[in-house]
Scaffold this active site. Structure first.
Site, PDB file in Angstrom:
ATOM      1  N   CYS A   2       0.840  -1.209   0.000  1.00 20.44           N
ATOM      2  CA  CYS A   2       0.000   0.000   0.000  1.00 20.44           C
ATOM      3  C   CYS A   2       0.868   1.250   0.000  1.00 20.44           C
ATOM      4  CB  CYS A   2      -0.886   0.021   1.243  1.00 20.44           C
ATOM      5  SG  CYS A   2      -1.666  -1.560   1.601  1.00 20.44           S
TER       6      CYS A   2
HETATM    7  N1  GLN Z   1      -0.811  -6.754   4.118  1.00 22.24           N
HETATM    8  C1  GLN Z   1      -1.695  -5.630   4.096  1.00 22.24           C
HETATM    9  C2  GLN Z   1      -3.012  -5.907   3.400  1.00 22.24           C
HETATM   10  O1  GLN Z   1      -3.265  -6.953   2.929  1.00 22.24           O
HETATM   11  C3  GLN Z   1      -1.036  -4.412   3.509  1.00 22.24           C
HETATM   12  C4  GLN Z   1      -0.742  -4.628   2.077  1.00 22.24           C
HETATM   13  C5  GLN Z   1       0.127  -3.610   1.492  1.00 22.24           C
HETATM   14  O2  GLN Z   1       0.917  -2.913   2.114  1.00 22.24           O
HETATM   15  N2  GLN Z   1       0.032  -3.602   0.239  1.00 22.24           N
HETATM   16  O3  GLN Z   1      -3.801  -5.040   3.328  1.00 22.24           O
END
Ligand code: GLN
Length: 227
Positions: A2
């Site tokens: 994210c």
């Molecule tokens: N693991 C987290 C999720 O599934 C954050 C994912 C991310 O940083 N892309 O939302």
């Protein structure tokens, strides 16, 4: 992975931080410039902000780029402390609002940029979701966000593949870790922005080195190496 953004400073509109900048979170949701894991962030978004000391959140499991209602209201949402994120869900994690950052314990707002093996985390019945980031948030809330640097170093030692960029704020302080992904800081005259990647091409943005803790208060920015 994210992308997230935090603000601590003067009252400013949520839209000026995440929708208006040329490479703000809205653009990062479909065209991030520094994202190393995942191509886009279309699995939801959240904007959290403090209002007279109370954390409030607007979250969605749809892409932020199509949310015209939020676009209409965001200029009227003003705060001195904001934590916002756009999400690219890790494979196997649920895609719903409860799995979407920012998470809260009623005092802090927290976003996690990364991935962690949930079996290394203590069981936390207070997690908002089974999503790894929600369980990690509950762990950090339980241990005290003031100790987020030590907590991340310990979890990183238990899970060598984890990526643990955290952003957590309580309205008067903002703490962030770098552990496996990017983070930049912009010191403006009216406050400080921490962001997974710069929201514009201002030359004042600085990269935070990996495995560091950043602490931002009304008067100071402190950088500490982790591990
Ligand atoms: N693991 C987290 C999720 O599934 C954050 C994912 C991310 O940083 N892309 O939302």
């Amino acid at each position: 992975m994210c992308r997230h953004l935090g603000w601590l400073g003067a009252q400013t509109s949520v839209s000026s931080l995440i929708l208006d900048p040329p490479f703000g979170l809205r653009v990062q949701s479909y065209a991030p410039r520094q994202q190393k894991h995942g191509l886009m962030n279309a699995d939801g978004w959240g904007a959290g902000f403090f209002d007279e000391g109370v954390p409030r959140r607007w979250r969605s499991s749809a892409p932020i780029w199509g949310d015209t209602s939020f676009e209409s209201v965001a200029p009227a949402l003003r705060s001195h402390c904001v934590v916002a994120a756009v999400r690219s869900a890790t494979a196997g994690m649920p895609i719903d609002v409860s799995a979407t950052a920012p998470f809260t314990d009623g005092q802090w707002l927290l976003s996690h940029n990364g991935i962690v093996d949930r079996t290394v985390l203590p069981l936390t019945s207070t997690a908002e979701s089974v999503c790894d980031s929600a369980v990690l948030a509950a762990t950090i809330f339980a241990l005290g966000p003031d100790a987020v640097g030590e907590t991340i170093a310990q979890i990183g030692a238990l899970d060598g593949d984890a990526r643990l960029n955290i952003l957590v704020a309580d309205g008067s302080r903002m703490l962030a870790t770098t552990w496996g992904d990017t983070l930049s800081i912009l010191r403006r005259d009216d406050g400080v922005v921490l962001a997974s990647e710069p929201y514009d091409d201002d030359s004042a943005w600085e990269d935070i080195p990996d495995r560091h803790l950043v602490e931002v208060t009304a008067t100071d920015v402190t950088l500490t190496a982790l591990d």
